[in-house]
Design a protein around this motif. Structure first.
Motif, PDB file in Angstrom:
ATOM      1  N   GLU A  26       0.831  -1.200   0.000  1.00  0.00           N
ATOM      2  CA  GLU A  26       0.000   0.000   0.000  1.00  0.00           C
ATOM      3  C   GLU A  26       0.872   1.259   0.000  1.00  0.00           C
ATOM      4  O   GLU A  26       1.800   1.385   0.804  1.00  0.00           O
ATOM      5  CB  GLU A  26      -0.902   0.005   1.227  1.00  0.00           C
ATOM      6  N   ILE A  27       0.586   2.174  -0.938  1.00  0.00           N
ATOM      7  CA  ILE A  27       1.251   3.479  -0.999  1.00  0.00           C
ATOM      8  C   ILE A  27       0.195   4.548  -0.771  1.00  0.00           C
ATOM      9  O   ILE A  27      -0.846   4.555  -1.430  1.00  0.00           O
ATOM     10  CB  ILE A  27       1.953   3.686  -2.355  1.00  0.00           C
ATOM     11  N   LYS A  28       0.465   5.447   0.185  1.00  0.00           N
ATOM     12  CA  LYS A  28      -0.540   6.440   0.579  1.00  0.00           C
ATOM     13  C   LYS A  28       0.131   7.807   0.708  1.00  0.00           C
ATOM     14  O   LYS A  28       1.203   7.920   1.328  1.00  0.00           O
ATOM     15  CB  LYS A  28      -1.164   6.012   1.914  1.00  0.00           C
ATOM     16  N   ALA A  29      -0.494   8.823   0.093  1.00  0.00           N
ATOM     17  CA  ALA A  29      -0.009  10.199   0.200  1.00  0.00           C
ATOM     18  C   ALA A  29      -0.781  10.907   1.310  1.00  0.00           C
ATOM     19  O   ALA A  29      -2.010  10.962   1.284  1.00  0.00           O
ATOM     20  CB  ALA A  29      -0.183  10.937  -1.121  1.00  0.00           C
ATOM     21  N   VAL A  30      -0.068  11.451   2.278  1.00  0.00           N
ATOM     22  CA  VAL A  30      -0.682  12.083   3.443  1.00  0.00           C
ATOM     23  C   VAL A  30      -0.401  13.582   3.378  1.00  0.00           C
ATOM     24  O   VAL A  30       0.756  14.010   3.417  1.00  0.00           O
ATOM     25  CB  VAL A  30      -0.125  11.494   4.748  1.00  0.00           C
ATOM     26  N   LEU A  31      -1.483  14.375   3.256  1.00  0.00           N
ATOM     27  CA  LEU A  31      -1.330  15.831   3.205  1.00  0.00           C
ATOM     28  C   LEU A  31      -0.978  16.385   4.576  1.00  0.00           C
ATOM     29  O   LEU A  31      -0.041  17.178   4.716  1.00  0.00           O
ATOM     30  CB  LEU A  31      -2.613  16.476   2.684  1.00  0.00           C
ATOM     31  N   ASP A  32      -1.716  15.967   5.611  1.00  0.00           N
ATOM     32  CA  ASP A  32      -1.445  16.457   6.960  1.00  0.00           C
ATOM     33  C   ASP A  32      -2.207  15.579   7.949  1.00  0.00           C
ATOM     34  O   ASP A  32      -3.157  14.876   7.590  1.00  0.00           O
ATOM     35  CB  ASP A  32      -1.891  17.922   7.090  1.00  0.00           C
ATOM     36  N   THR A  33      -1.779  15.618   9.178  1.00  0.00           N
ATOM     37  CA  THR A  33      -2.492  14.934  10.265  1.00  0.00           C
ATOM     38  C   THR A  33      -2.831  15.953  11.338  1.00  0.00           C
ATOM     39  O   THR A  33      -2.036  16.861  11.624  1.00  0.00           O
ATOM     40  CB  THR A  33      -1.622  13.816  10.882  1.00  0.00           C
ATOM     41  N   PHE A  34      -4.002  15.831  11.925  1.00  0.00           N
ATOM     42  CA  PHE A  34      -4.427  16.767  12.966  1.00  0.00           C
ATOM     43  C   PHE A  34      -5.435  16.065  13.854  1.00  0.00           C
ATOM     44  O   PHE A  34      -5.902  14.958  13.547  1.00  0.00           O
ATOM     45  CB  PHE A  34      -5.039  18.035  12.348  1.00  0.00           C
ATOM     46  N   GLN A  35      -5.762  16.715  14.972  1.00  0.00           N
ATOM     47  CA  GLN A  35      -6.695  16.142  15.940  1.00  0.00           C
ATOM     48  C   GLN A  35      -7.900  17.050  16.097  1.00  0.00           C
ATOM     49  O   GLN A  35      -7.797  18.286  16.033  1.00  0.00           O
ATOM     50  CB  GLN A  35      -6.018  15.954  17.301  1.00  0.00           C
ATOM     51  N   MET A  36      -9.055  16.423  16.298  1.00  0.00           N
ATOM     52  CA  MET A  36     -10.302  17.141  16.583  1.00  0.00           C
ATOM     53  C   MET A  36     -11.001  16.437  17.730  1.00  0.00           C
ATOM     54  O   MET A  36     -10.863  15.213  17.898  1.00  0.00           O
ATOM     55  CB  MET A  36     -11.225  17.161  15.357  1.00  0.00           C
ATOM     56  N   SER A  37     -11.733  17.224  18.489  1.00  0.00           N
ATOM     57  CA  SER A  37     -12.510  16.621  19.570  1.00  0.00           C
ATOM     58  C   SER A  37     -13.681  15.831  18.990  1.00  0.00           C
ATOM     59  O   SER A  37     -14.139  16.097  17.869  1.00  0.00           O
ATOM     60  CB  SER A  37     -13.032  17.704  20.516  1.00  0.00           C
ATOM     61  N   ILE A  88      -1.000  24.974   1.321  1.00  0.00           N
ATOM     62  CA  ILE A  88      -1.351  24.123   0.188  1.00  0.00           C
ATOM     63  C   ILE A  88      -0.158  23.811  -0.680  1.00  0.00           C
ATOM     64  O   ILE A  88      -0.124  22.803  -1.386  1.00  0.00           O
ATOM     65  CB  ILE A  88      -2.467  24.806  -0.657  1.00  0.00           C
ATOM     66  N   ASN A  89       0.877  24.651  -0.640  1.00  0.00           N
ATOM     67  CA  ASN A  89       2.072  24.423  -1.453  1.00  0.00           C
ATOM     68  C   ASN A  89       3.163  23.675  -0.696  1.00  0.00           C
ATOM     69  O   ASN A  89       4.259  23.483  -1.227  1.00  0.00           O
ATOM     70  CB  ASN A  89       2.627  25.765  -1.945  1.00  0.00           C
ATOM     71  N   SER A  90       2.885  23.275   0.546  1.00  0.00           N
ATOM     72  CA  SER A  90       3.896  22.565   1.332  1.00  0.00           C
ATOM     73  C   SER A  90       4.075  21.135   0.822  1.00  0.00           C
ATOM     74  O   SER A  90       3.227  20.578   0.118  1.00  0.00           O
ATOM     75  CB  SER A  90       3.480  22.536   2.810  1.00  0.00           C
ATOM     76  N   ASP A  91       5.226  20.564   1.189  1.00  0.00           N
ATOM     77  CA  ASP A  91       5.490  19.165   0.838  1.00  0.00           C
ATOM     78  C   ASP A  91       4.560  18.240   1.620  1.00  0.00           C
ATOM     79  O   ASP A  91       4.161  18.546   2.749  1.00  0.00           O
ATOM     80  CB  ASP A  91       6.939  18.795   1.149  1.00  0.00           C
ATOM     81  N   ILE A  92       4.223  17.128   1.006  1.00  0.00           N
ATOM     82  CA  ILE A  92       3.435  16.094   1.685  1.00  0.00           C
ATOM     83  C   ILE A  92       4.287  14.837   1.816  1.00  0.00           C
ATOM     84  O   ILE A  92       5.352  14.717   1.195  1.00  0.00           O
ATOM     85  CB  ILE A  92       2.135  15.783   0.915  1.00  0.00           C
ATOM     86  N   CYS A  93       3.827  13.907   2.633  1.00  0.00           N
ATOM     87  CA  CYS A  93       4.577  12.664   2.888  1.00  0.00           C
ATOM     88  C   CYS A  93       3.896  11.499   2.177  1.00  0.00           C
ATOM     89  O   CYS A  93       2.679  11.330   2.261  1.00  0.00           O
ATOM     90  CB  CYS A  93       4.654  12.394   4.391  1.00  0.00           C
TER      91      CYS A  93
END
Length: 331
Positions: A266-277, A296-301
């Motif tokens: 599995e290959i997955k592109a992750v824009l960002d991770t964050f937490q919400m209540s 929006i122009n930042s690198d992703i993993c």
């Protein structure tokens, strides 16, 4: 020389000893090993050593199984392995015994099918029954009633012997493929007619030890049928000193690599991770906008099988969302 010496002969001998004319040192005789030609040994030392290793593995598995069944720490170890005539083994059994007859079938058609006897001390049998029926571990001696096993008790013990038979098969299969089946459970040693009285058998004695109890398990193996099976151990597991062919090694590597290349990852592109209540998540509606921590122009993993592997840029190719790999993530 007569066996009884006269007083004069004794005095003369003592006189010569004091004068030093008689060598008082005992002559060292070479150690001679007795060999009974009427009962020749079937197994070599190497074969018995292989059997010892096999039953060492079996004893370790039994230790775990008995500990779980008896709810107390239990140790099982191999006491000894020796050859003897079957009548000697049978005569040593008490009248009231607990012996399972196992059908032993090697998968190789060159080896004959035979039987194995698995004898468990009756006190160990009653200990199993006590714990299986809810008895608690205690520091006192194991109670052994002066009677035969009931049908219900034999049914419970049959399940124990079935599991022990399974573990014995697994231990043998580590050396040679076999199938073992419990055919019957006997309580009278005098009715056991598995082998001829003069047949040579190998006796494996296992010691079962707990804080307040010590019992035995004895395995009787017929030498005539298992001699060739045990002899195949060293041929199967002997290490070859011959060097491997480099071309064959290269072909083997390529074959392994080609198999790996066909694996699904599995290959997955992750824009960002964050937490919400949880409360905010429950109030989310269609058309809501979630603000991320990244531009929006930042690198992703890009994750490969759950591990961060590449840095990438978001983009569009032929009206489809895409990512452009930039570099490899430093480990």
């Amino acid at each position: 020389m007569p066996e009884n010496l006269s007083q004069n002969q004794i005095d003369e001998l003592m006189k010569r000893m004091h004068s030093g004319s008689v060598d008082t040192e005992v002559e060292k005789k070479p150690k001679l090993k007795e060999y009974d030609f009427s009962s020749p040994k079937k197994f070599t030392k190497e074969q018995l050593k292989s059997l010892n290793g096999l039953h060492d593995n079996f004893a370790r598995v039994l230790s775990s199984y008995f500990t779980s069944m008896l709810r107390d720490v239990c140790e099982v170890e191999v006491l000894q392995i020796e050859e003897e005539r079957y009548f000697e083994f049978n005569n040593a059994l008490p009248d009231s015994s607990l012996t399972g007859i196992l059908d032993f079938k090697p998968e190789d058609q060159n080896y004959e099918e035979t039987s194995i006897l698995l004898d468990m001390s009756t006190s160990l049998g009653y200990l199993f029954i006590e714990r299986m029926l809810g008895g608690a571990s205690h520091s006192g001696a194991v109670y052994v009633p002066d009677r035969d096993f009931t049908e219900i008790e034999l049914t419970l013990l049959n399940s124990i012997f079935q599991q022990v038979t399974k573990y014995l098969q697994e231990s043998w299969c580590s050396y040679v493929p076999v199938a073992t089946t419990l055919t019957s459970l006997e309580t009278n040693a005098r009715l056991l007619q598995a082998f001829s009285p003069q047949d040579v058998v190998v006796i494996v004695a296992l010691n079962v030890k707990m804080d307040n109890y010590t019992g035995t398990i004895t395995i009787c193996l017929p030498a005539e049928s298992l001699e060739e099976v045990v002899d195949s151990f060293k041929n199967r597991y002997s290490r070859s000193v011959k060097q491997q062919d480099p071309e064959k090694e290269q072909e083997k590597r390529e074959m392994i690599m080609n198999s790996i290349k066909r694996s699904d990852i599995e290959i997955k592109a992750v824009l960002d991770t964050f937490q919400m209540s949880l409360g905010d998540i429950l109030q989310l509606q269609v058309q809501d906008v979630i603000a991320l921590n990244k531009n929006i122009n930042s690198d992703i993993c890009v994750m490969v099988d759950g591990e961060p592997w590449y840095n990438a840029k978001l983009g569009v190719t032929k009206l489809k969302k895409s990512v452009k790999l930039i570099d490899v993530v430093a480990v």
